[in-house]
Design an enzyme around this catalytic site. Structure first.
Site, PDB file in Angstrom:
ATOM      1  N   GLU A  44       5.897  11.017 -11.064  1.00 56.56           N
ATOM      2  CA  GLU A  44       4.805  10.286 -10.581  1.00 56.56           C
ATOM      3  C   GLU A  44       4.818   8.406 -10.920  1.00 56.56           C
ATOM      4  OE1 GLU A  44       1.230  11.652  -9.188  1.00 56.56           O
ATOM      5  OE2 GLU A  44       2.014  13.606  -8.868  1.00 56.56           O
ATOM      6  N   GLY A  45       5.700   8.451 -11.193  1.00 59.85           N
ATOM      7  CA  GLY A  45       5.678   6.919 -11.241  1.00 59.85           C
ATOM      8  C   GLY A  45       6.853   7.321 -13.268  1.00 59.85           C
TER       9      GLY A  45
END
Length: 831
Positions: free
Chosen positions: A501-502
């Site tokens: 997620e990043g």
């Protein structure tokens, strides 16, 4: 002398007006009054004419919109349009995603504390608490992480069935569709508790309740799509995944090469206009067992079957995995945490246009959909799992350090261990504060993009620190894997949260400040929108208004940073009691300093800031630490200011503000302009004095709190599953309580040994020997015997025969087939 006095009056007055952010009209009136006074009582000569000429010129230009646009904002507007860097659609979508919340206040240089402190306390409802006390507790009792990770390579079938039946996959789905419709705080609390028992189960549960088909359907789906998919997802009859990451597009998700071509094809025996898809994705959680495949791809319409565009851009669609051309069923093996995760491929897969989430009108809107969803969901799943791991680590390490003895002394009493325990306790307090405050913001209807990125990066990084410290305290106990090891799998799971997620390096270096500088700044985004307007006159009018405010904003922050640096913020208004008020004041000070540094940095570097990742990272850290310190103070207020928690609050605030200060020093030491760095240093640190890190004495108080049974320890580690009384974790509360009662008995025993009343045997003096000698009573000897029994069970480690080591289920051979995975690969999923 008189001239010097007038200079002091002029500079002092200007500083006060700037500090208070007085309007341009009032500032002009004050300047006029000052020049008039100087005319009548000041020195005579040409200086009077000079000051009148300067006043008239500045007042005319600044207060007249027409003159201001001609001589000031107009030239700057044209220059700004020339130097403003090109912005891709993906960058624009990311910058404009979500809402501005407390991050905007911190960027203002003058935080409005009433806005934060009047926000309702993040809490769960009676129904949500019942779910935590009931189904969540039951699920934790069913989980055996050693069996899951070492023997099965998956959750047992009965656990899969229970998760689906009880709605763990449907916590964010509205009740109208059969879901639980829980708040974000409740979802976070569930994930925290499950994570303290099983990182594998927490990972599996988080995906359907985070970025994925359900979230995207709720936000953007058509009514028909919601009615079709959400009931099945709520019942667990459908298992979702979302495929975004590709082998050649990880952090640069906008560069995905997966394509969808609008064309004609056959669907249910009829020729229709649809999309022919080709994709290659990896790292997709739940992909091996998914029955609903969310997919991000680039949509093209070369024959203009749906419009005049050739390329629409990133689009999101829902694909049935049993279609011809879809390959699923293989698995990755992420660091011994065998949640279902794997690649998926599609070759010439044809779907109708209504497979697009939101229908045809959402073609090309996929990147905006994803960034807006991330703006909320990124602050829930991963911070919650990281906090769960950290709670477990602090709960266990505090107890372990109290009952584990070396040289006849609990290791918690050694300075080195005490320092580590303090860091763990203070860090966990900050982690939990950020997690709850950000989850609560989502429940208020915010989609806090920048705080979400802060929570994802910093909470997972702080979680890594806590787990590493816990491993150091446990020593050999922590590294011997087996059923008795409660730290090994959480330790292995840490890089997963860091990566997904990043990735954290990307989030710190580019996203937090890169997004915050534009999204959270009160004027920059307005100036950019104005510069991008095709109508120059309209754009100039908007730019002039934003620029005027921006200039006043920058001057005010310069005055505020200088004055609060000079006085160490002692006179700035702030809430809090006598114990915490100084921390509010320091946040006020560094908020102004950060806003000033950000403005000067953006002014000097402009679009080149994107390439100066180390500078962007330091500014991002400064903003993050302001946010973390605010969350710590908010948490303390929300809990009713329990004085016994003050060591935790003070340690977390001091550590955070010290780190903030050091990031500003790092920025100034490495600033590309030496004169600007000197100016900033004079304005931010005019006296040279700095903020100190937590003291050893304060650290000792924190270590004591988490290594002794009490209300502070209970609040800090709330959510840890302790129901398995036969496990080391389940024994720890009893062991801690007995350790407190045993302390005076052990001293009595030690005194008796020194005086020769009893003699030490090979293992020391046994409780039975002490009882026989009359040093202890029967109940006292039984207490010590029970404590020894618990201690032995807690510090024990596992050993294995050679043929017992080796996972029986995970094979290195990749298996591929079309359609759904076989039942044995689904963890109980029925065909």
């Amino acid at each position: 002398m008189a001239a010097f006095l007038w200079a002091i009056i002029a500079v002092g007055g200007a500083l006060i007006l700037a500090y208070r952010r007085t309007s341009l009209a009032i500032t002009t009136a004050w300047a006029t009054a000052l020049v008039i006074a100087y005319t009548f009582v000041g020195d005579s000569g040409w200086l009077k004419l000079f000051w009148w000429a300067l006043l008239i010129a500045l007042a005319a230009v600044l207060n007249s919109p027409e003159l201001r646009r001609r001589w000031l904002s107009g030239p700057l507007f044209d220059l700004f349009r020339k130097v403003m860097p090109d912005m891709s659609e993906t960058e624009r979508a990311a910058l404009e995603a979500g809402s501005v919340w407390w991050d905007g206040e911190l960027f203002s240089g003058r935080p409005n504390w009433d806005r934060l402190l009047t926000i309702p306390v993040p809490a769960v409802s009676a129904e949500e608490q019942a779910f935590l006390d009931g189904p969540t507790e039951t699920l934790c009792a069913m989980l055996d992480e050693w069996r899951i990770t070492h023997e099965l390579g998956d959750l047992p079938p009965e656990v899969w069935a229970y998760i689906k039946e009880q709605g763990f996959f449907a916590m964010i789905i509205p009740k109208a569709y059969g879901g639980l419709e829980f708040s974000n705080v409740a979802v976070s609390q569930v994930l925290v508790k499950v994570a303290t028992r099983s990182p594998t189960a927490a990972s599996i549960i988080s995906v359907p309740n985070s970025l994925g088909p359900a979230e995207l359907l709720l936000r953007y789906g058509t009514q028909e799509q919601r009615d079709h998919y959400l009931p099945a997802l709520a019942k667990g009859e459908a298992i979702p995944c979302f495929a975004l990451t590709a082998p050649t597009a990880g952090s640069d998700a906008g560069a995905i090469e997966d394509t969808g071509i609008v064309c004609k094809g056959t669907w249910d025996g009829e020729e229709i206009v649809g999309i022919r898809l080709n994709w290659n994705k990896r790292y997709i959680t739940l992909a091996p067992i998914a029955t609903v495949l969310g997919l991000a791809f680039k949509l093209y319409d070369p024959d203009h079957l749906i419009g005049e565009q050739d390329e629409y851009g990133i689009t999101c669609a829902l694909i049935p995995p049993d279609l011809p051309g879809v390959t699923i069923g293989r698995r990755h093996f992420p660091l011994n945490i065998p949640f279902q995760n794997g690649p998926t491929e599609g070759k010439d897969v044809f779907v109708p246009l209504d497979a697009i989430i939101g229908g045809e009108k959402m073609a090309g809107r996929g990147w905006r959909m994803l960034t807006e969803s991330l703006a909320a969901g990124r602050s829930i799943s991963l911070p919650s799992s990281a906090a769960g791991n950290a709670k477990l680590a602090v709960f266990a390490s505090g107890a372990y350090a109290r009952i584990r003895k070396q040289f006849r002394l609990p290791i918690a009493k050694f300075g080195g261990i005490e320092e580590v325990l303090a860091r763990m306790g203070g860090t966990l307090y900050a982690m939990d504060a950020v997690r709850l405050m950000t989850a609560g913001a989502n429940d208020l209807g915010e989609t806090p993009a920048v705080p979400s990125a802060i929570a994802k990066y910093h909470v997972t990084e702080m979680g890594r620190s806590v787990i590493n410290d816990a491993m150091d305290i446990h020593g050999g106990k922590g590294i011997q894997l087996g059923p008795r090891n409660y730290l090994g799998r959480p330790y292995e799971s840490v890089p997963i949260a860091i990566t997904v997620e990043g990735a954290n390096i990307l989030t710190r270096s580019l996203i937090i400040f890169g997004q915050g500088a534009i999204r959270s700044h009160p004027y920059v985004l307005k100036e950019m929108h104005a510069a991008a307007d095709d109508d120059r006159e309209r754009g100039l009018e908007q730019f002039d208004e934003a620029l005027t405010g921006h200039i006043g904003f920058a001057l005010s922050n310069a005055a505020r940073a200088f004055w609060m640096g000079l006085t160490h913020a002692r006179f700035t208004g702030a809430p809090g009691d006598a114990d915490t008020r100084r921390y509010y004041q320091q946040i006020n000070r560094y908020s102004a300093a950060f806003a000033l540094a950000a403005d000067i940095t953006m002014s000097i570097l402009g679009g080149g800031l994107k390439k100066r990742e180390k500078i962007s990272a330091r500014l991002g850290d400064a903003l993050s630490y302001l946010y973390i310190a605010s969350a710590v103070l908010k948490r303390y207020e929300d809990q009713g200011r329990p004085r016994e928690d003050l060591p935790l609050v003070e340690w977390a605030c001091r550590d955070t503000l010290y780190r903030l200060q050091e990031q500003i020093h790092g920025l100034l030491r490495n600033f590309p302009s030496s004169w600007a760095a000197l100016l900033l240093r004079v304005l931010i640190f005019p006296t040279g004095r700095t903020f100190s890190a937590p003291s050893d004495a304060l650290g000792g108080d924190v270590a004591e709190l988490i290594s002794v049974a009490g209300a502070s320890r209970d609040r800090l580690t709330d959510g840890v599953y302790t129901g398995d009384r036969k496990s080391p974790i389940g024994m720890m509360n009893e062991a801690l309580e007995l350790a407190a009662k045993a302390a005076p008995l052990e001293k009595r025993l030690h005194d008796a040994l020194k005086s020769g009343i009893v003699n030490a045997e090979d293992g020391g003096v046994s409780p039975q020997q002490a009882e026989s000698a009359g040093v202890l009573g029967g109940d006292e000897a039984a207490l010590l015997a029970r404590l020894e029994e618990l201690t032995a069970a807690i510090i024990a480690v596992d050993d294995f025969a050679p043929d017992e080591l080796g996972t029986k289920s995970i094979k290195p051979r990749a298996r591929r087939r079309r359609g759904r995975a076989k039942p044995q690969d689904t963890g109980g999923e029925e065909e």
